[in-house]
Write a protein that holds these residues in place. Structure first.
Motif, PDB file in Angstrom:
ATOM      1  N   ASN A   1       2.110 -49.993  56.697  1.00  0.00           N
ATOM      2  CA  ASN A   1       2.704 -50.634  55.685  1.00  0.00           C
ATOM      3  C   ASN A   1       3.133 -52.125  56.028  1.00  0.00           C
ATOM      4  OD1 ASN A   1       3.633 -50.357  52.855  1.00  0.00           O
ATOM      5  ND2 ASN A   1       5.663 -50.672  53.322  1.00  0.00           N
TER       6      ASN A   1
ATOM      7  N   SER B   1      -0.923 -47.971  50.388  1.00  0.00           N
ATOM      8  CA  SER B   1      -0.605 -49.303  50.439  1.00  0.00           C
ATOM      9  C   SER B   1      -1.558 -50.283  51.303  1.00  0.00           C
ATOM     10  CB  SER B   1       0.830 -49.834  50.561  1.00  0.00           C
ATOM     11  OG  SER B   1       1.256 -49.362  52.268  1.00  0.00           O
ATOM     12  N   LYS B   2      -1.641 -49.752  52.517  1.00  0.00           N
ATOM     13  CA  LYS B   2      -2.561 -50.356  53.441  1.00  0.00           C
ATOM     14  C   LYS B   2      -4.037 -50.193  52.934  1.00  0.00           C
ATOM     15  CE  LYS B   2      -4.917 -50.590  57.610  1.00  0.00           C
ATOM     16  NZ  LYS B   2      -6.510 -50.682  57.654  1.00  0.00           N
TER      17      LYS B   2
ATOM     18  N   CYS C   1       9.124 -56.320  55.405  1.00  0.00           N
ATOM     19  CA  CYS C   1       7.537 -56.421  54.758  1.00  0.00           C
ATOM     20  C   CYS C   1       7.782 -57.792  54.159  1.00  0.00           C
ATOM     21  CB  CYS C   1       7.424 -55.153  53.683  1.00  0.00           C
ATOM     22  SG  CYS C   1       6.815 -53.848  54.665  1.00  0.00           S
TER      23      CYS C   1
ATOM     24  N   SER D   1       2.446 -45.139  52.461  1.00  0.00           N
ATOM     25  CA  SER D   1       1.993 -46.210  53.419  1.00  0.00           C
ATOM     26  C   SER D   1       0.500 -46.489  53.576  1.00  0.00           C
ATOM     27  CB  SER D   1       2.646 -45.939  54.853  1.00  0.00           C
ATOM     28  OG  SER D   1       2.565 -47.039  55.715  1.00  0.00           O
TER      29      SER D   1
ATOM     30  N   ALA E   1      -0.838 -54.317  44.463  1.00  0.00           N
ATOM     31  CA  ALA E   1      -0.420 -54.198  45.994  1.00  0.00           C
ATOM     32  C   ALA E   1       1.014 -54.460  46.416  1.00  0.00           C
ATOM     33  CB  ALA E   1      -1.760 -55.161  46.595  1.00  0.00           C
ATOM     34  N   ARG E   2       1.465 -55.380  45.927  1.00  0.00           N
ATOM     35  CA  ARG E   2       2.946 -55.549  46.189  1.00  0.00           C
ATOM     36  C   ARG E   2       3.736 -54.149  45.678  1.00  0.00           C
ATOM     37  NH1 ARG E   2       3.378 -60.652  44.423  1.00  0.00           N
ATOM     38  NH2 ARG E   2       3.318 -61.475  46.379  1.00  0.00           N
TER      39      ARG E   2
ATOM     40  N   ALA F   1      -0.189 -53.657  55.072  1.00  0.00           N
ATOM     41  CA  ALA F   1      -0.409 -54.001  53.904  1.00  0.00           C
ATOM     42  C   ALA F   1       0.298 -55.199  53.437  1.00  0.00           C
ATOM     43  CB  ALA F   1       0.359 -52.710  53.043  1.00  0.00           C
TER      44      ALA F   1
ATOM     45  N   LEU G   1       2.897 -51.217  45.616  1.00  0.00           N
ATOM     46  CA  LEU G   1       2.745 -50.195  46.578  1.00  0.00           C
ATOM     47  C   LEU G   1       3.505 -50.429  47.990  1.00  0.00           C
ATOM     48  CD1 LEU G   1      -1.250 -49.328  46.147  1.00  0.00           C
ATOM     49  CD2 LEU G   1       0.826 -47.758  45.643  1.00  0.00           C
ATOM     50  N   THR G   2       3.315 -51.597  48.434  1.00  0.00           N
ATOM     51  CA  THR G   2       3.804 -51.944  49.820  1.00  0.00           C
ATOM     52  C   THR G   2       5.217 -51.912  49.608  1.00  0.00           C
ATOM     53  OG1 THR G   2       2.040 -53.597  49.959  1.00  0.00           O
ATOM     54  CG2 THR G   2       3.849 -53.846  51.385  1.00  0.00           C
TER      55      THR G   2
ATOM     56  N   ALA H   1      -4.019 -52.819  49.500  1.00  0.00           N
ATOM     57  CA  ALA H   1      -3.645 -54.113  49.806  1.00  0.00           C
ATOM     58  C   ALA H   1      -5.065 -54.714  50.569  1.00  0.00           C
ATOM     59  CB  ALA H   1      -2.412 -54.472  50.506  1.00  0.00           C
TER      60      ALA H   1
ATOM     61  N   GLN I   1       7.155 -50.209  47.498  1.00  0.00           N
ATOM     62  CA  GLN I   1       7.691 -48.829  47.192  1.00  0.00           C
ATOM     63  C   GLN I   1       7.467 -48.089  48.533  1.00  0.00           C
ATOM     64  OE1 GLN I   1       6.280 -45.230  44.164  1.00  0.00           O
ATOM     65  NE2 GLN I   1       4.799 -45.786  45.830  1.00  0.00           N
TER      66      GLN I   1
END
Ligand code: CAA
Ligand code: FAD
Length: 379
Positions: free
Chosen positions: A244, A319-320, A70, A316, A295-296, A247, A298-299, A323, A301
């Motif tokens: 993700n 996050s998508k 990521c 996922s 956003a970071r 994201a 969530l992504t 973000a 994680q």
């Protein structure tokens, strides 16, 4: 809880940032303008090991985790979202299902080539009449003498035409609805498989998006991925992780826009002072930075959950969703901070704004992410 990246992850970020700034960014605007994919950039990513980040070394990968992957997509997208999605589709959508569902022979023959970057991958699910509603797909795969004959067409395929290995979904039994879909590994050059129209797009213009056409295309049974009828599950679980990756792409675009806007706001003077000295501008920057951090988290994680072997589908989708929506808001604000200059191609923020839009649409629109999350919340 540990929010510190490991030394390896920090090193990878630095390596990818250097590569992105020195080798990808200088041609990003030109490739966007010319709608030109550059295979040499993919080859350079391969040389750095980026094309096989999460796969074990025995399959040609570098054996790192999904968070490292990521970070790589984020750093590439910070300067060029087209390059970010080239890698994301290659790793998450084309390689992951072979790693997860492929037999040993398929891993040796296909995953190895994808991981080392000898081959580029693509994922073909969508059709003209079946985007969000995957199960309504029309492409068929009929058994014939132990092989399968594919007929139909796929649309919007990222890396279409330039990819060597395609994961293609088709109906082997139309009566069985989602249980009648099967996944196939199809190689470029297979008789009966041709590339159709190339889309002219608003954003990610140096990432080719094409139609794929199958006309009596014979695929050997050994190229069935997983079991016959398992295709919908393979498609959905692939997207669980793929989302993700998008994201991470959205996060990178948003960070690139913030970096550009913050630098400009300090430098641009109106009314005898930098525009950043106005609270109206600094509040915009503060909101952008805060949304990026959310956003970071969530992504990262969701990537951590996947690496830890824990359920990550809901994380996922979240996050998508977050973000992608954040990247759209942030890039619009970045253009605003640049004023009239932001509306021109003299600065990269108009490209970021055009690129951000797709992150709300592909790998399931953000309405579909809400549907997925909503179903899980109420289950
Ligand atoms: N994992 C495992 N199983 C799953 C699953 C998942 N993530 N999602 C659904 N299933 C299972 C369900 O449990 C159900 O199982 P049963 O056999 O027990 O019934 C079965 O699959 C059918 O599921 P649904 O009833 O939820 O199916 P649906 O027809 O309502 O569709 C959907 C669900 C979430 C809307 C799905 O169609 C979807 O994700 N649509 C969006 C398509 C999409 O994201 N396309 C992206 C294309 S790739 C791309 O865009 C690439 C790129 O950008 C680079
Ligand atoms: P539709 O499904 O027709 O949706 C139209 C609108 O209706 C959307 O706003 C949608 O959110 C909304 N909608 C639909 N159903 C619902 C519902 N149940 N509830 C609420 N709202 C709903 N596909 C691949 O297979 N592989 C790829 O590599 C790939 N790359 C892509 C690259 C690009 C640049 C683009 C544009 C698309 C790509 N896609 C790819 C396809 C992409 O995944 C689809 O475009 C997307 O899933 C939406 O499908 P659709 O375009 O048919 O829209």
């Amino acid at each position: 809880m540990d929010f510190q990246l490991t030394e390896e992850q920090e090193m990878l970020r630095k390596m990818v940032r250097d590569f992105a700034e020195n080798e990808v960014e200088p041609t990003a605007a030109e490739r966007d303008e010319e709608e030109r994919f550059d295979r040499a950039i993919f080859d350079q990513m391969a040389a750095l090991g980026l094309t096989g980040i999460p796969w074990p070394e025995e399959y040609g990968g570098i054996g790192a985790d999904y968070l490292s992957y990521c970070i790589a997509v984020e750093e590439l997208s910070r300067v060029c979202a087209s390059t970010g999605v080239t890698l994301s589709a290659h790793v998450s959508l084309a390689s992951w299902p072979i790693y997860k569902y492929g037999n040993e022979a398929q891993k040796q023959h296909f995953l190895q080539r994808l991981a080392t970057g000898e081959a580029l991958g693509a994922y073909a699910l969508s059709e003209p009449g079946a985007g969000s509603d995957v199960v309504s797909m029309k492409t068929t795969a009929k058994k014939d003498d132990g092989d399968y004959i594919l007929n139909g067409s796929k649309v919007w395929i990222t890396n279409g035409g330039v990819a060597d290995i395609y994961i293609v979904f088709a109906k082997t039994d139309a009566d069985q609805k989602h249980k009648g879909i099967t996944a196939f590994i199809v190689e470029k050059g297979t008789e009966g498989f041709t590339i159709g129209k190339k889309e002219k797009k608003l954003g990610i213009r140096s990432s080719p998006t094409t139609e794929l056409i199958f006309e009596n295309c014979r695929i050997p049974a050994e190229n069935v991925l997983g079991e016959e009828g398992e295709g919908f599950k393979i498609a959905m679980t692939t997207l669980d992780g793929g989302r993700n990756g998008i994201a991470a792409q959205a996060l990178g675009i948003a960070q690139g826009a913030l970096d550009a806007a913050a630098a400009y706001a300090k430098e641009r003077e109106q009314f005898g002072k930098p525009i950043a000295a106005n609270q109206g501008i600094s509040f915009k920057l503060a909101d952008m930075a805060t949304e990026i951090e959310a956003a970071r988290l969530l992504t990262y994680q969701a990537a951590w959950l996947e690496s830890a072997g824990k359920p990550y589908g809901k994380a996922s989708a979240m996050s998508k969703l977050f973000a992608g929506d954040a990247a759209m808001r942030i890039t619009v604000e970045a253009v605003q901070i640049f004023g009239g200059y932001g509306y021109t191609k003299d600065y990269p923020v108009e490209r970021y704004m055009r690129d951000a839009k797709i992150t709300q649409i592909y790998e399931g629109t953000n309405e579909i992410q809400r549907l997925v999350i909503g179903r899980m919340v109420t289950k």
